[in-house]
Design an enzyme around this catalytic site. Structure first.
Site, PDB file in Angstrom:
ATOM      1  N   LYS A  72      20.635  14.797  30.392  1.00  0.00           N
ATOM      2  CA  LYS A  72      20.322  16.155  30.808  1.00  0.00           C
ATOM      3  C   LYS A  72      21.570  17.025  30.831  1.00  0.00           C
ATOM      4  O   LYS A  72      21.537  18.200  30.452  1.00  0.00           O
ATOM      5  CB  LYS A  72      19.671  16.121  32.194  1.00  0.00           C
ATOM      6  CG  LYS A  72      19.249  17.479  32.716  1.00  0.00           C
ATOM      7  CD  LYS A  72      18.577  17.346  34.078  1.00  0.00           C
ATOM      8  CE  LYS A  72      18.130  18.709  34.597  1.00  0.00           C
ATOM      9  NZ  LYS A  72      17.452  18.589  35.919  1.00  0.00           N
ATOM     10  N   HIS A  81       0.821  -1.217   0.000  1.00  0.00           N
ATOM     11  CA  HIS A  81       0.000   0.000   0.000  1.00  0.00           C
ATOM     12  C   HIS A  81       0.855   1.267   0.000  1.00  0.00           C
ATOM     13  O   HIS A  81       0.402   2.312  -0.480  1.00  0.00           O
ATOM     14  CB  HIS A  81      -0.965  -0.004   1.196  1.00  0.00           C
ATOM     15  CG  HIS A  81      -0.336   0.328   2.507  1.00  0.00           C
ATOM     16  ND1 HIS A  81       0.183  -0.629   3.343  1.00  0.00           N
ATOM     17  CD2 HIS A  81      -0.133   1.520   3.130  1.00  0.00           C
ATOM     18  CE1 HIS A  81       0.670  -0.042   4.427  1.00  0.00           C
ATOM     19  NE2 HIS A  81       0.491   1.253   4.325  1.00  0.00           N
TER      20      HIS A  81
END
Length: 479
Positions: free
Chosen positions: A422, A136
């Site tokens: 971080k 598809h």
């Protein structure tokens, strides 16, 4: 969505021509006028009549949602993710044109689905036209090109600052992946629509690297909602912690290291959705029956297009005008037909409506070796070549191979995901499994072979079960 060079009046025009959709999953969402223009075409409106979960609707009555609303949801999330990245990392140079192109790809990524979604390409076309190797995704870019041409959208794209030559190529690549494999081998770059510094844009709609993309984010939320099940993955948290870092000279979307456990949970959510719904044993049974009905009806379904062309159910994929007319409605066309040519197909569909389904005989499950499913199926086919007793007919048996995984066959998709910390947000790293959890899965794929019998009378079913159980015992001894 307006470019930085737009005047106030142009920005007001964008707002005026856009449209707000009230979506049950994402709430009120506003789409750019160019997206609305695409949505209003007959080629896109066709998606209203294609079930998102195919035959699952006959198992879960709430699963009546369609590819139409899913596609709008993906376009919306693509824009949300890119705007979040642009806000946090303006140095990436994400333009309004980039966002609009990615949203168009999200909107159009499922244009190529046929009746009952994956049933059509995965089962029906694979059986009727195996030489085609058709998927598809390929049909999606063909339908997209057809949509653009039929509706003169190149002019509309230019109006909003897009370059039809470069940007159409970019959109096709985001839907399908690399379009020219020979060129890829020559220059080492898989994509032409955007340069290397924008390579992360290809990971938004259909992420070929690890499968983390907004397509999944929408169908997780949407499918679980309509199935009446709980979705444990929150894409909003991913949006908050997503960051673009450079990895081996390429810009990739990375995730905060503390989110690694949630990424594993996301892939387990995919597995859970497939196990509980997409590959539910009654669902796969019903889709096998719909496939059988479509096979019997194939040559008798006539789809006429302007210019005199006539196509069947399986040849409509060769012409986008014919394919535009092909939706789930073919089920009703067969079911309520008065044609004697469709009688056999009609009887199968009537059995689905009355819950007179194929009888489940049993299943065999394995995660290794990968060749086993093929070996088992070949052994079963050899068994059916032998003379069968009790009036059993080999054609009345059905075997289906079901694969459940994390989206990358037997591979761990997190191995293909980079993280940042971080304290060092610009450095991408791999996370060792032991640093994530001691309870992570070791296998990422399992294969189930299910066996069904088409007849339902007690005598035949009893004989079929007896035959299957004896064959299964013999196979288990060999393994």
């Amino acid at each position: 969505m307006a470019t930085t060079s737009e005047s106030s009046s142009e920005k007001e025009e964008t707002i005026f021509q856009g449209k707000v959709f009230n979506d049950p999953i994402h709430g009120h969402l506003e789409l750019h006028p160019l997206l609305v223009k695409i949505i209003d075409t007959s080629e896109f409106q066709r998606l209203r009549f294609i079930k998102q979960l195919g035959g699952a609707y006959f198992v879960y009555p709430g699963a009546s949602h369609n590819r139409f609303e899913h596609s709008i949801g993906v376009a919306h999330l693509a824009g949300e993710l890119l705007r979040a990245l642009r806000t946090r990392q303006p140095e990436l140079g994400i333009t309004d044109e980039d966002i609009l192109c990615v949203q168009i790809a999200g909107l159009c990524h499922d244009l190529g689905h046929g009746p009952f979604s994956h049933l059509f390409d995965g089962n029906f076309i694979a059986k009727q036209r195996p030489e085609k190797k058709w998927k598809h995704e390929k049909a999606s870019i063909e339908m997209f090109d057809h949509l653009v041409k039929e509706n003169d959208l190149e002019a509309e794209m230019k109006k909003w600052g897009l370059d039809p030559t470069k940007d159409l190529e970019f959109i096709r690549e985001m839907i399908y992946g690399p379009l020219d494999t020979e060129d890829t081998q020559d220059n080492g770059r898989p994509y032409e629509g955007r340069s290397e510094d924008k390579s992360f844009l290809y990971e938004i709609v259909s992420n070929k690297r690890n499968g983390i993309d907004v397509d999944k984010f929408d169908y997780f939320a949407r499918d679980f909602h309509h199935l009446g099940m709980k979705n444990n993955f929150d894409y909003r948290r991913f949006f908050h912690f997503a960051r673009v870092c450079e990895v081996d000279g390429e810009k990739q979307i990375c995730v905060r290291d503390k989110e690694a456990g949630n990424i594993y949970d996301m892939f387990h959510t995919r597995y859970y959705l497939h196990r509980r719904a997409c590959q539910h044993k009654v669902h796969t049974n019903i889709e096998a029956m719909i496939t059988d009905a479509f096979v019997k009806a194939d040559e008798h379904i006539k789809i006429k297009v302007s210019g005199g062309g006539v196509f069947t159910l399986s040849t409509a994929i060769d012409d986008m005008k014919a394919y535009t007319k092909l939706t789930d409605r073919v089920f009703e066309k067969i079911l309520f037909s008065s044609s004697t040519k469709l009688r056999e197909a009609q009887q199968i569909l009537k059995r689905i409506i009355s819950r007179d389904l194929y009888k489940f005989l049993g299943e065999m499950q394995t995660n290794t070796p990968t060749s086993l499913p093929k070996d088992v199926r070949n052994a079963w086919k050899e068994e059916l070549k032998k003379p069968l007793t009790d009036g059993l007919n080999p054609e009345d048996f059905v075997d289906l191979v079901i694969t459940l995984d994390y989206g990358m066959e037997d591979k761990d998709p997190v191995d293909h995901t980079n993280f940042y910390s971080k304290n060092n947000p610009d450095k991408a790293v791999k996370l060792p499994r032991e640093k994530v959890s001691q309870l992570l899965p070791t296998n990422f794929s399992e294969t189930i072979i299910r066996f069904y019998y088409k007849k339902t009378d007690e005598t035949s079913v009893s004989a079929a079960k007896k035959h299957f159980e004896q064959w299964k015992k013999n196979q288990e001894v060999k393994m």
